[in-house]
Design a protein around this motif. Structure first.
Motif, PDB file in Angstrom:
ATOM      1  N   LEU A 152      35.582  41.205  32.831  1.00 47.65           N
ATOM      2  CA  LEU A 152      36.626  41.591  33.776  1.00 47.65           C
ATOM      3  C   LEU A 152      37.885  41.855  32.963  1.00 47.65           C
ATOM      4  CD1 LEU A 152      36.097  39.160  36.794  1.00 47.65           C
ATOM      5  CD2 LEU A 152      34.997  41.356  36.267  1.00 47.65           C
ATOM      6  N   THR A 201      39.869  45.042  36.488  1.00 42.33           N
ATOM      7  CA  THR A 201      40.391  44.278  37.616  1.00 42.33           C
ATOM      8  C   THR A 201      41.897  44.403  37.632  1.00 42.33           C
ATOM      9  OG1 THR A 201      40.588  42.061  38.590  1.00 42.33           O
ATOM     10  CG2 THR A 201      40.330  42.171  36.210  1.00 42.33           C
ATOM     11  N   HIS A 206      39.791  41.349  45.489  1.00 45.90           N
ATOM     12  CA  HIS A 206      38.668  40.944  44.649  1.00 45.90           C
ATOM     13  C   HIS A 206      37.370  41.585  45.134  1.00 45.90           C
ATOM     14  CE1 HIS A 206      40.948  38.272  42.181  1.00 45.90           C
ATOM     15  NE2 HIS A 206      41.266  37.446  43.165  1.00 45.90           N
ATOM     16  N   VAL A 209      36.509  44.600  43.187  1.00 50.38           N
ATOM     17  CA  VAL A 209      35.940  44.321  41.866  1.00 50.38           C
ATOM     18  C   VAL A 209      34.458  43.981  42.004  1.00 50.38           C
ATOM     19  CG1 VAL A 209      36.106  42.894  39.794  1.00 50.38           C
ATOM     20  CG2 VAL A 209      38.179  43.498  41.061  1.00 50.38           C
TER      21      VAL A 209
END
Length: 240
Positions: A152, A201, A206, A209
């Motif tokens: 990430l 990210t 979230h 992602v």
């Protein structure tokens, strides 16, 4: 409290077997650390046999969202979510700041290595690792053998914004937070770039992602997850 001894007891004797010491180093070839959008070249090889869904291991700097994204990703796939830092604290009977203060970073890293080795023996997990875990060559090799690694990647401004909300991180206690994070990016990003998949990210949800990760997974992996969706173990609609 001895983090090394405690972690050894939790990890079990198999972590120090001679065979484990022959694991290859997964250090990537030199490069500029720039991510390839979505799926990277190593993703297909990391997929492993089509008959098994391998664990997914999230790597990246503190503030990248590994735990928050990992919980959501595990929920979609029907996997168990495991946070390595939480497991280290459970093994040591102390918080990570307490371990750093009492024993130093080297002792913490040794315990971290042993606990992650144990965790990687579990099937079908989404594992969120600490920011420094992937820097250990043995841990990188174990991750490569056990599952698919996912970096990430976040820009400095995003990391600073997120880390400012939580002030317990030992490596950010001394000096300027932004400078420290910039230094860690310079040191660690070229190593993180060896992960099988890189996903950006940022400031968005979230869930976005998670969707990017699902789309970046190898095709065979997604097909198998789709087959399991019929048994109610995965929400494959997120991969489409």
């Amino acid at each position: 409290m001895n983090i090394g001894a405690t972690a050894s007891a939790v990890a079990g004797p198999s972590d120090e077997s001679p065979a484990d010491k022959s694991l290859p180093d997964a250090t990537p070839a030199p490069g500029d650390g720039k991510p390839a959008p979505g799926r990277t070249a190593g993703a297909a090889a990391a997929a492993g046999p089509a008959s098994a869904l391998r664990s997914l291991i999230l790597v990246g700097l503190m503030g990248a969202g590994k735990s928050s994204v990992g919980r959501r990703l595990a929920g979609v796939l029907g996997f168990d979510f495991v946070d390595a830092d939480t497991e280290i604290e459970r093994a040591a009977g102390a918080t990570i700041p307490e371990i750093f203060a009492a024993h130093g970073e080297a002792a913490f890293r040794d315990g971290e290595r042993k606990v992650i080795a144990r965790l990687l023996q579990q099937p079908r997990i989404v594992l969120a690792t600490g920011g420094g875990a992937y820097m250990n060559p043995e841990t990188r090799a174990r991750i490569r053998a056990a599952g698919i690694s996912i970096w990430l990647k976040a820009e400095l401004d995003v990391l600073v914004k997120r880390c400012a909300r939580r002030t317990h991180r030992p490596l950010l206690q001394n000096g300027d937070m932004r400078q420290t994070l910039a230094r860690l990016m310079e040191e660690r990003y070229p190593v993180y770039a060896g992960a099988d998949i890189t996903v950006i990210t940022g400031d968005g949800p979230h869930e976005d992602v998670v969707d990017d990760i699902l789309r970046a997974l190898p095709e065979d992996y997604r097909h198998l997850a789709a087959a399991e969706a019929g048994a109610g173990r995965a929400d494959i609609s997120r991969m489409e």
